[in-house]
Design an enzyme around this catalytic site. Structure first.
Site, PDB file in Angstrom:
ATOM      1  N   THR A 146     -42.440  20.822  -8.058  1.00 31.40           N
ATOM      2  CA  THR A 146     -42.218  19.577  -7.319  1.00 31.40           C
ATOM      3  C   THR A 146     -41.380  18.640  -8.185  1.00 31.40           C
ATOM      4  OG1 THR A 146     -43.192  17.497  -6.561  1.00 31.40           O
ATOM      5  CG2 THR A 146     -44.577  18.817  -7.961  1.00 31.40           C
ATOM      6  N   ASP A 173     -48.562  20.917  -4.219  1.00 25.81           N
ATOM      7  CA  ASP A 173     -49.945  20.808  -3.814  1.00 25.81           C
ATOM      8  C   ASP A 173     -50.263  21.524  -2.492  1.00 25.81           C
ATOM      9  OD1 ASP A 173     -52.267  19.779  -4.617  1.00 25.81           O
ATOM     10  OD2 ASP A 173     -52.078  17.924  -3.449  1.00 25.81           O
ATOM     11  N   GLY A 207     -41.013  20.980  -0.037  1.00 23.23           N
ATOM     12  CA  GLY A 207     -39.664  20.458  -0.271  1.00 23.23           C
ATOM     13  C   GLY A 207     -38.939  21.309  -1.295  1.00 23.23           C
ATOM     14  N   ARG A 243     -42.422  23.515   5.574  1.00 25.22           N
ATOM     15  CA  ARG A 243     -43.730  22.901   5.303  1.00 25.22           C
ATOM     16  C   ARG A 243     -44.790  23.468   6.252  1.00 25.22           C
ATOM     17  NH1 ARG A 243     -43.206  18.777   1.659  1.00 25.22           N
ATOM     18  NH2 ARG A 243     -41.204  17.700   1.574  1.00 25.22           N
ATOM     19  N   ARG A 265     -44.297  10.105  -3.838  1.00 23.90           N
ATOM     20  CA  ARG A 265     -45.234   9.748  -2.764  1.00 23.90           C
ATOM     21  C   ARG A 265     -46.537   9.193  -3.334  1.00 23.90           C
ATOM     22  NH1 ARG A 265     -46.367  11.138   2.533  1.00 23.90           N
ATOM     23  NH2 ARG A 265     -44.239  11.824   2.816  1.00 23.90           N
ATOM     24  N   ASP A 274     -41.643  15.668  -7.988  1.00 23.46           N
ATOM     25  CA  ASP A 274     -42.503  14.506  -8.222  1.00 23.46           C
ATOM     26  C   ASP A 274     -43.343  14.621  -9.505  1.00 23.46           C
ATOM     27  OD1 ASP A 274     -41.500  13.619  -5.865  1.00 23.46           O
ATOM     28  OD2 ASP A 274     -43.331  13.881  -4.694  1.00 23.46           O
ATOM     29  N   ASP A 309     -46.266  15.797  -9.948  1.00 22.20           N
ATOM     30  CA  ASP A 309     -47.619  15.272  -9.764  1.00 22.20           C
ATOM     31  C   ASP A 309     -48.698  16.348  -9.651  1.00 22.20           C
ATOM     32  OD1 ASP A 309     -46.841  16.220  -7.317  1.00 22.20           O
ATOM     33  OD2 ASP A 309     -47.334  14.430  -6.173  1.00 22.20           O
TER      34      ASP A 309
HETATM   35  O1  F6P Z   1     -41.566  17.184  -2.446  1.00 21.98           O
HETATM   36  C1  F6P Z   1     -42.067  15.889  -2.507  1.00 21.98           C
HETATM   37  C2  F6P Z   1     -41.078  14.906  -1.984  1.00 21.98           C
HETATM   38  O2  F6P Z   1     -40.015  14.944  -2.852  1.00 21.98           O
HETATM   39  C3  F6P Z   1     -41.675  13.508  -1.842  1.00 21.98           C
HETATM   40  O3  F6P Z   1     -41.451  12.669  -2.923  1.00 21.98           O
HETATM   41  C4  F6P Z   1     -41.024  13.008  -0.576  1.00 21.98           C
HETATM   42  O4  F6P Z   1     -41.871  12.096   0.083  1.00 21.98           O
HETATM   43  C5  F6P Z   1     -40.846  14.245   0.213  1.00 21.98           C
HETATM   44  O5  F6P Z   1     -40.620  15.269  -0.708  1.00 21.98           O
HETATM   45  C6  F6P Z   1     -39.758  14.152   1.256  1.00 21.98           C
HETATM   46  O6  F6P Z   1     -39.380  15.424   1.663  1.00 21.98           O
HETATM   47  P1  F6P Z   1     -38.875  15.859   3.113  1.00 21.98           P
HETATM   48  O7  F6P Z   1     -37.918  14.819   3.593  1.00 21.98           O
HETATM   49  O8  F6P Z   1     -38.232  17.168   2.871  1.00 21.98           O
HETATM   50  O9  F6P Z   1     -40.071  15.958   3.986  1.00 21.98           O
END
Ligand code: F6P
Length: 343
Positions: A125, A103, A11, A72, A171, A127, A129
């Site tokens: 990230t 990650d 992301g 991704r 997440r 997040d 995390d």
């Molecule tokens: O990068 C992590 C994150 O921000 C998560 O918190 C979320 O679930 C995910 O990305 C959603 O990303 P996308 O809609 O781009 O798959």
């Protein structure tokens, strides 16, 4: 002259361009050539690359997103893709790769390193995390966006005497919900690390109403789950290449329960990708810049299979293996402090 390549995976996140700029500027000081791999690991499979110059990175420091694109893509889903990656590294004469990601992206970096490819990682990230680093860039920006949203929800919640639920990203870890919730004075914060008891949430809201507080703000991380439920609330069953389903919907779940049990008007705001967009905060720009320069220094030293990390106020190298082995969840001591203000 050395030829190094850089990619951004997973992301997107405010601060990615600041890292790219720092890598390019520092590498140019060493007279190295820098290749931008397009769209994460995908560009190494397809061979889509571009040379990055001083001109390419001019003016990108305050810009959100990533000028080289992201995806991704997981090359290890298909052995032929791994072969293509290795062939393209040779074909383009790439001597080292800087992988900027969370990650998933860094676990691919680790696997490639174990196959003999010189890789260094930069933790990214919103997040926050990733293990081993106190902060990832992008997190501070996300927190300030969410805090601003809570402040705005406060005034409308108060005027209409409503329960406002704010669903935020997170997440596996509720860092954004916890820190922004504390900063914004949330009356309840629900995070993936602590499955919540709906009865307790309702009791807290009722306590507020009994004290004459006719509005409430709940911040819920998308990965928060009611106790006793095995599965997350999801938007679809489709999985990405790393096996993640799209989360989302916990806000509406909560609204339904609260309206049913309390008969009070409830509204849901899902901040979604607004949290990941736009200009990075000053903190994130500086952290991203330090990470970018740090990654180039690792290559200069020939120190591969490492990730730059923030520990205290220092940028330190860390084995990629240690960084991707487990996620960094919310410090429960901190969450206890947040709880003081619930209800
Ligand atoms: O990068 C992590 C994150 O921000 C998560 O918190 C979320 O679930 C995910 O990305 C959603 O990303 P996308 O809609 O781009 O798959």
């Amino acid at each position: 002259m050395k030829k190094i390549a850089i990619l951004t995976g997973g992301g997107d996140c405010p601060g990615l361009n600041a890292v790219i700029r720092a890598v390019v500027k520092k590498s140019l000081q060493y007279n190295w050539e820098i290749i931008g791999i397009k769209n994460g690991w995908k560009g190494l499979i397809t061979g889509e690359m571009e040379i990055l110059t001083d001109y390419s990175v001019s003016g990108i420091l305050p810009k959100g997103g990533t000028i080289i694109g992201t995806s991704r893509t997981n090359p290890f889903k298909n052995p032929e893709d791994v072969q293509r990656v290795e062939e393209n590294i040779k074909r383009f004469g790439i001597e080292a790769i800087i992988a900027i990601g969370g990650d998933d992206t860094l676990s691919v970096a680790l696997k490639l390193y174990e196959r003999g490819i010189p890789v260094v990682g930069v933790p990214k990230t919103i997040d926050n995390d990733l293990s081993g680093t106190d902060y990832t860039f992008g997190f501070d920006t996300a927190v300030s966006i969410v805090t601003d949203a809570i402040d705005r929800l406060h005034t409308t919640a108060e005027s209409h005497h409503r329960v406002m639920i704010l669903e935020v990203m997170g997440r596996h870890a509720g860092w954004i919900a916890t820190i922004a919730g504390m900063a914004g004075g949330a009356d309840e914060i629900l995070i993936p690390e602590d499955n919540f008891d709906m009865e307790r949430v309702i009791a807290n809201l009722k306590k507020r109403y009994d004290r004459g507080k006719k509005f409430s703000i709940i911040v819920a991380a998308e990965g928060a789950k009611p106790a006793g439920e095995d599965n997350h609330v999801t938007q679809s069953d489709e999985m990405d290449e790393f096996g993640h389903v799209r989360l989302g919907g916990i806000g509406h779940y909560l609204a339904k329960e609260i309206q049913k049990r309390m008969n009070v008007e409830t509204r849901v705001t899902i901040l979604g990708h607004v949290q990941r967009g736009g200009t990075p905060t000053a903190y994130d720009r500086v952290l991203a810049t330090r990470f970018g320069v740090g990654a180039v220094e690792l290559i200069k030293e020939g120190s591969f299979g490492k990730m730059v990390a923030l520990q205290g106020n220092k940028i330190v190298p860390l084995n990629l293996k240690d960084a991707v082995s487990k996620s960094k969840t919310v410090d429960m001591g901190l969450y206890e402090i947040a709880k003081v203000f619930f209800g």
